[in-house]
Design an enzyme around this catalytic site. Structure first.
Site, PDB file in Angstrom:
ATOM      1  N   LYS A 158      40.508  55.916  40.711  1.00 51.18           N
ATOM      2  CA  LYS A 158      40.061  56.974  39.629  1.00 51.18           C
ATOM      3  C   LYS A 158      39.700  58.147  39.662  1.00 51.18           C
ATOM      4  O   LYS A 158      40.050  59.146  38.899  1.00 51.18           O
ATOM      5  CB  LYS A 158      38.768  56.117  38.866  1.00 51.18           C
ATOM      6  CG  LYS A 158      39.130  54.899  38.316  1.00 51.18           C
ATOM      7  CD  LYS A 158      39.895  54.902  36.959  1.00 51.18           C
ATOM      8  CE  LYS A 158      40.151  53.542  36.334  1.00 51.18           C
ATOM      9  NZ  LYS A 158      40.538  52.384  37.220  1.00 51.18           N
ATOM     10  N   LYS A 216      46.989  47.076  31.661  1.00 49.45           N
ATOM     11  CA  LYS A 216      46.953  48.101  30.336  1.00 49.45           C
ATOM     12  C   LYS A 216      47.097  49.457  30.809  1.00 49.45           C
ATOM     13  O   LYS A 216      47.889  50.338  30.303  1.00 49.45           O
ATOM     14  CB  LYS A 216      45.572  47.979  29.861  1.00 49.45           C
ATOM     15  CG  LYS A 216      45.059  46.844  29.013  1.00 49.45           C
ATOM     16  CD  LYS A 216      43.635  47.033  28.337  1.00 49.45           C
ATOM     17  CE  LYS A 216      42.973  46.196  29.981  1.00 49.45           C
ATOM     18  NZ  LYS A 216      41.969  45.174  29.528  1.00 49.45           N
ATOM     19  N   LYS A 220      51.668  45.402  39.314  1.00 53.04           N
ATOM     20  CA  LYS A 220      51.156  44.299  38.466  1.00 53.04           C
ATOM     21  C   LYS A 220      51.344  44.651  36.942  1.00 53.04           C
ATOM     22  O   LYS A 220      51.572  45.615  36.694  1.00 53.04           O
ATOM     23  CB  LYS A 220      49.712  43.908  38.820  1.00 53.04           C
ATOM     24  CG  LYS A 220      48.849  45.204  38.555  1.00 53.04           C
ATOM     25  CD  LYS A 220      47.346  44.569  38.306  1.00 53.04           C
ATOM     26  CE  LYS A 220      46.401  45.591  37.534  1.00 53.04           C
ATOM     27  NZ  LYS A 220      45.174  45.043  37.127  1.00 53.04           N
TER      28      LYS A 220
HETATM   29  P1  ADP Z   1      43.849  45.903  33.198  1.00 52.18           P
HETATM   30  O1  ADP Z   1      44.056  45.718  34.588  1.00 52.18           O
HETATM   31  O2  ADP Z   1      44.804  45.648  32.228  1.00 52.18           O
HETATM   32  O3  ADP Z   1      42.865  46.916  32.753  1.00 52.18           O
HETATM   33  P2  ADP Z   1      41.340  44.347  33.381  1.00 52.18           P
HETATM   34  O4  ADP Z   1      41.101  45.280  34.544  1.00 52.18           O
HETATM   35  O5  ADP Z   1      40.394  44.412  32.166  1.00 52.18           O
HETATM   36  O6  ADP Z   1      42.872  44.579  33.068  1.00 52.18           O
HETATM   37  O7  ADP Z   1      41.157  42.790  33.809  1.00 52.18           O
HETATM   38  C1  ADP Z   1      40.635  41.802  33.315  1.00 52.18           C
HETATM   39  C2  ADP Z   1      40.821  40.497  34.222  1.00 52.18           C
HETATM   40  O8  ADP Z   1      42.270  40.204  34.114  1.00 52.18           O
HETATM   41  C3  ADP Z   1      40.555  40.370  35.592  1.00 52.18           C
HETATM   42  O9  ADP Z   1      39.897  39.513  35.879  1.00 52.18           O
HETATM   43  C4  ADP Z   1      41.807  41.061  36.098  1.00 52.18           C
HETATM   44  O10 ADP Z   1      41.457  40.350  37.489  1.00 52.18           O
HETATM   45  C5  ADP Z   1      42.737  40.003  35.174  1.00 52.18           C
HETATM   46  N1  ADP Z   1      44.009  40.604  35.480  1.00 52.18           N
HETATM   47  C6  ADP Z   1      44.328  41.699  34.930  1.00 52.18           C
HETATM   48  N2  ADP Z   1      45.641  42.096  35.037  1.00 52.18           N
HETATM   49  C7  ADP Z   1      46.299  41.263  35.962  1.00 52.18           C
HETATM   50  C8  ADP Z   1      47.499  40.838  36.530  1.00 52.18           C
HETATM   51  N3  ADP Z   1      48.591  41.539  36.270  1.00 52.18           N
HETATM   52  N4  ADP Z   1      47.579  39.762  37.189  1.00 52.18           N
HETATM   53  C9  ADP Z   1      46.450  38.812  37.315  1.00 52.18           C
HETATM   54  N5  ADP Z   1      45.134  38.957  36.895  1.00 52.18           N
HETATM   55  C10 ADP Z   1      44.943  40.145  36.218  1.00 52.18           C
END
Ligand code: ADP
Ligand code: TRP
Length: 328
Positions: free
Chosen positions: A111, A197, A194
């Site tokens: 970040k 968002k 991965k």
């Molecule tokens: P993002 O990465 O899209 O910002 P978040 O960080 O809000 O999503 O993630 C919320 C939950 O979803 C967490 O438990 C995170 O580990 C899981 N998560 C997000 N993206 C993935 C992914 N590509 N594969 C597995 N788990 C994920």
């Protein structure tokens, strides 16, 4: 009964990564454990200090959780900012969180790179707020995706340190929980990494058939294997990984065989994948839209969840205050 807690930040709609990385475990866990599932709206301020319309984003995620099948009668489903006790525990944890360890967290370092103009203290102390979310309910299991490992490690440090500093055996160290032996990583279809968002490559549960198809058809692939049974390069491995997650085993096996004998046509594979993703998302999408239209129901769920979560949080906080030496 063992206690479970987990949250998702309301910085966008739920996507397939969230579903298969986290929400799918929530659905199973709500039947076996005492669960606290929340919308981490305070956490979203670390990256979005002036949220456009945070109430609306929270409402949408709430509807999405419900549409996925989280049952508010079984689990406490709540909004983090409704439970102010969490902020007080965050304060205590921060008093024993050290600059050096916080600065070493990879997501913090990322970040610092991606938002150099807003390296705020909330971002730095993200792991102590996350730890507070978890141990405020004395949760021992935390369903999260692979990317949260370091934050979980910090949560364990903070729990252990609290016990050591105050000479108590009060908090149990929380463990990450994954449905399968290996944590799921839902891949992006843009070649590497991965789905997320912030990665800008997410397929959302609310996406309609056309949108899904458009996203899948533009997935990165190549001109196909030239040697039988060759290893899959990352973009291709990601396509297969996605198919393994959303399609029938026989569909996966079919395309895998075509790959292995060098007759695969990625256009066909993507078409099938888009169809299977839509098959999975369509009923959820319909429920999201239904639930979103029912303001009263959403309000009731949030209120009821906050009450349950506050009861559990207030009990912990009163004990924590006593342990530190404040009036309970
Ligand atoms: P993002 O990465 O899209 O910002 P978040 O960080 O809000 O999503 O993630 C919320 C939950 O979803 C967490 O438990 C995170 O580990 C899981 N998560 C997000 N993206 C993935 C992914 N590509 N594969 C597995 N788990 C994920
Ligand atoms: N950090 C998590 C994420 O980005 C969200 C989160 C906040 C969380 N508090 C939590 C997850 C407590 C599990 C437990 O996905």
């Amino acid at each position: 009964m063992e206690i479970v807690a987990s949250g998702i930040r309301p910085t966008g709609n739920l996507h397939l990564g969230n579903y298969f990385g986290a929400v799918k475990s929530f659905l199973q866990m709500q039947n076996e454990y005492q669960c606290y599932f929340f919308i981490a709206d305070w956490h979203s301020l670390t990256t979005h200090p002036h949220p456009d319309n945070i109430r609306n984003s929270v409402k949408t995620i709430l509807a999405e959780y419900l549409a996925c099948g989280i049952d508010p009668e079984k689990a406490a489903l709540y909004v983090q900012s409704d439970v102010r006790e969490v902020a007080e525990l965050y304060l205590y944890l921060n008093m024993n969180a050290y600059l050096g360890e916080l600065e070493r967290v990879t997501s913090f370092k990322d970040k610092v790179r991606t938002q150099p103009n807003n390296v705020n203290a909330g971002l730095l102390t993200y792991p102590s707020l996350m730890a507070a979310d978890i141990i405020i309910h004395k949760a021992v299991k935390v369903p999260v995706g692979k990317d949260q490992e370091q934050n979980m490690e910090m949560a364990r440090h903070f729990a252990r340190r609290f016990n050591n500093i105050y000479g108590v055996d009060y908090f149990t160290e929380p463990a990450s929980f994954h449905l399968s032996a290996k944590a799921v990583k839902v891949p992006g279809l843009d070649g590497s990494g991965k789905m997320g968002k912030s990665e800008g490559n997410a397929i959302y549960l609310i996406d309609d058939e056309k949108t899904i198809k458009k996203k899948v058809m533009k997935a990165v692939s190549d001109s196909g294997p030239t040697e039988p049974n060759s290893e899959k390069p990352e973009p291709i491995a990601n396509l297969f990984a996605m198919m393994e997650i959303v399609s029938e085993q026989s569909t996966y096996d079919h395309f895998n065989e075509l790959y292995n004998n060098c007759s695969i046509r990625y256009g066909d594979m993507k078409k099938q994948l888009a169809e299977d993703i839509n098959l999975f998302c369509a009923p959820i999408r319909e429920r999201i839209l239904d639930i979103l239209a029912n303001e009263e129901y959403l309000e009731k769920v949030a209120r009821q969840g906050a009450e349950k979560a506050r009861a559990s949080a207030a009990k912990t906080l009163s004990e924590v205050r006593q342990i530190i030496g404040f009036r309970p």
